[in-house]
Design an enzyme around this catalytic site. Structure first.
Site, mmCIF file in Angstrom:
data_model
loop_
_atom_site.group_PDB
_atom_site.id
_atom_site.type_symbol
_atom_site.label_atom_id
_atom_site.label_comp_id
_atom_site.label_asym_id
_atom_site.label_seq_id
_atom_site.Cartn_x
_atom_site.Cartn_y
_atom_site.Cartn_z
ATOM 1 N N ASP A 1 0.855 -1.186 0.000
ATOM 2 C CA ASP A 1 0.000 0.000 0.000
ATOM 3 C C ASP A 1 0.886 1.228 0.000
ATOM 4 O O ASP A 1 2.096 1.144 0.296
ATOM 5 C CB ASP A 1 -0.927 0.006 1.224
ATOM 6 N N GLU B 1 0.951 5.631 0.962
ATOM 7 C CA GLU B 1 0.324 6.856 1.461
ATOM 8 C C GLU B 1 0.944 8.009 0.681
ATOM 9 O O GLU B 1 2.168 8.029 0.469
ATOM 10 C CB GLU B 1 0.565 7.040 2.962
ATOM 11 N N ASP C 1 -2.447 4.073 -6.360
ATOM 12 C CA ASP C 1 -1.131 3.546 -5.967
ATOM 13 C C ASP C 1 -0.282 3.288 -7.202
ATOM 14 O O ASP C 1 0.921 3.591 -7.220
ATOM 15 C CB ASP C 1 -1.295 2.239 -5.176
ATOM 16 N N TYR D 1 -1.431 3.151 11.916
ATOM 17 C CA TYR D 1 -2.544 3.183 10.968
ATOM 18 C C TYR D 1 -2.087 2.659 9.606
ATOM 19 O O TYR D 1 -2.787 1.854 8.970
ATOM 20 C CB TYR D 1 -3.075 4.606 10.828
ATOM 21 N N ASP E 1 -3.099 -1.065 7.280
ATOM 22 C CA ASP E 1 -3.620 -1.107 5.915
ATOM 23 C C ASP E 1 -3.068 -2.257 5.086
ATOM 24 O O ASP E 1 -3.543 -2.493 3.967
ATOM 25 C CB ASP E 1 -3.338 0.222 5.198
#
Length: 378
Positions: free
Chosen positions: A42, A44, A99, A165, A169
């Site tokens: 993933d 961010e 992504d 957090y 994910d």
């Protein structure tokens, strides 16, 4: 290991993620990645004042360990790119379109081969836009916090709660995939997923064509002929300008302003003063360039065909097409848009006699909805 024990291990890994802050650390972690065979991934990122998203963090998990890569540090992108390009390691992402964009722009590579767990859920009857947190709850029965999605992932240092957090994910994605894979295999739908994920990668590699950017502007369909040609030229110019300056399109010129200029065929800078939404600073900076391009289009006599509009006959055909898709979707237990979107059906309807099936309606969809829909329009 029982599922409960595996789940506890995954969640504990999110409590103590391994932060990778140098190329050497990433390279050492890559040895464990190569042994895994499948990795959840993933990202961010931040995209508020830029055209291209700025990558702020990369999360990786094998289900037992979570690694967090800081992409802002020197030397870490090369080993990350090697991981993405390693076809011996399957990459598992949930709803990866953004992504893919940020990874390709930042590293020059895409995660291959790719599995989209959101799409896998959709092929099992879940909503097409099922979020990661809802998917985890559906598959594993666990709630996952989603309150920190809009944080500034470029700020340093990242707070511990942000790192936790981010780790959440990816930590349970491998467990989610284990259940999804089993269900898809039992239904014979794994090849469907593989085909759609391969198409997703191909789409991500396809560069944006500035000449098509006008079609994303709401209200463009109300223009025609030379006004539409003007809009096409202005939208293409804005797209290129936004890319080169790495600014959002609206930071250059807003959509309503482009529409107003095209509709009024404004070919002199003083005409632009009538546009209330055109910021004076932007008008001063781009006014002459914009009106020059308008004049070029008008002088050339260029026109653009009006987008096709559905008349009574076409509306009846579209109604029949939607009914067919809904019936097939109900039989398969999936959302209709998994099989065919409105855009797919309109492309087929307005393609003209003998037009080939839209690309998405080929492959596994062809016998289910592709050929039956084609029969309705011939």
């Amino acid at each position: 290991m029982t599922q409960e024990a595996a789940l506890n291990t995954a969640l504990e890994a999110a409590d103590r993620p391994i932060m990778l802050e140098s190329a050497a650390q990433v390279s050492r972690a890559a040895k464990a990645w190569r042994r895994a065979g499948l990795l959840a991934l993933d990202t961010e990122f931040v995209r508020e004042r830029t055209y291209h998203a700025d990558l702020g963090l990369v999360q990786i998990s094998d289900g037992q360990t979570v690694w967090l890569i800081d992409p802002l540090l020197d030397g870490v992108l090369a080993p990350l790119a090697e991981l993405l390009a390693d076809e011996g390691i399957v990459k598992l992402l949930h709803s990866p379109s953004e992504d893919l964009e940020v990874l390709l722009h930042t590293t020059g590579e895409l995660p291959v081969p790719l599995i989209d767990s959101q799409l896998a859920c959709a092929l099992l009857g879940q909503p097409l836009q099922l979020g990661y947190h809802k998917a985890a709850e559906w598959l594993l029965g666990i709630p996952i916090d989603k309150d920190l999605t809009r944080s500034n992932w470029l700020a340093r240092p990242l707070r511990p709660e942000l790192l936790h957090y981010a780790a959440l994910d990816v930590c349970v994605l491998p467990l989610m995939w284990s259940k999804l894979e089993q269900e898809l295999d039992s239904l014979g739908r794994l090849p469907w997923l593989e085909e759609d994920c391969a198409r997703m990668l191909a789409d991500a590699r396809r560069p944006v064509d500035p000449m098509n950017s006008w079609s994303r502007i709401r209200g463009a369909g109300r223009l025609e002929g030379d006004s539409l040609a003007v809009l096409q030229a202005l939208a293409a110019w804005r797209e290129t300008e936004a890319q080169e300056r790495n600014r959002p399109r609206g930071f250059i010129v807003k959509d309503p302003v482009l529409l107003g200029i095209a509709r009024g065929q404004m070919d002199h800078p003083r005409d632009l003063e009538t546009l209330d939404d055109f910021h004076p600073r932007a008008r001063q900076r781009y006014g002459r360039e914009i009106t020059r391009r308008v004049q070029e289009v008008l002088d050339s006599g260029a026109t653009l065909p009006v987008p096709p509009q559905a008349g009574p006959r076409e509306r009846e055909t579209l109604k029949a097409m939607r009914k067919l898709v809904m019936e097939q979707a109900e039989a398969l237990g999936v959302e209709p848009t998994v099989l065919a979107t409105k855009k797919d059906m309109e492309a087929l309807l307005f393609g003209g006699p003998g037009a080939p099936l839209p690309e998405r309606l080929n492959g596994w969809r062809r016998p289910i909805v592709g050929e039956p829909l084609q029969a309705l329009v011939t």
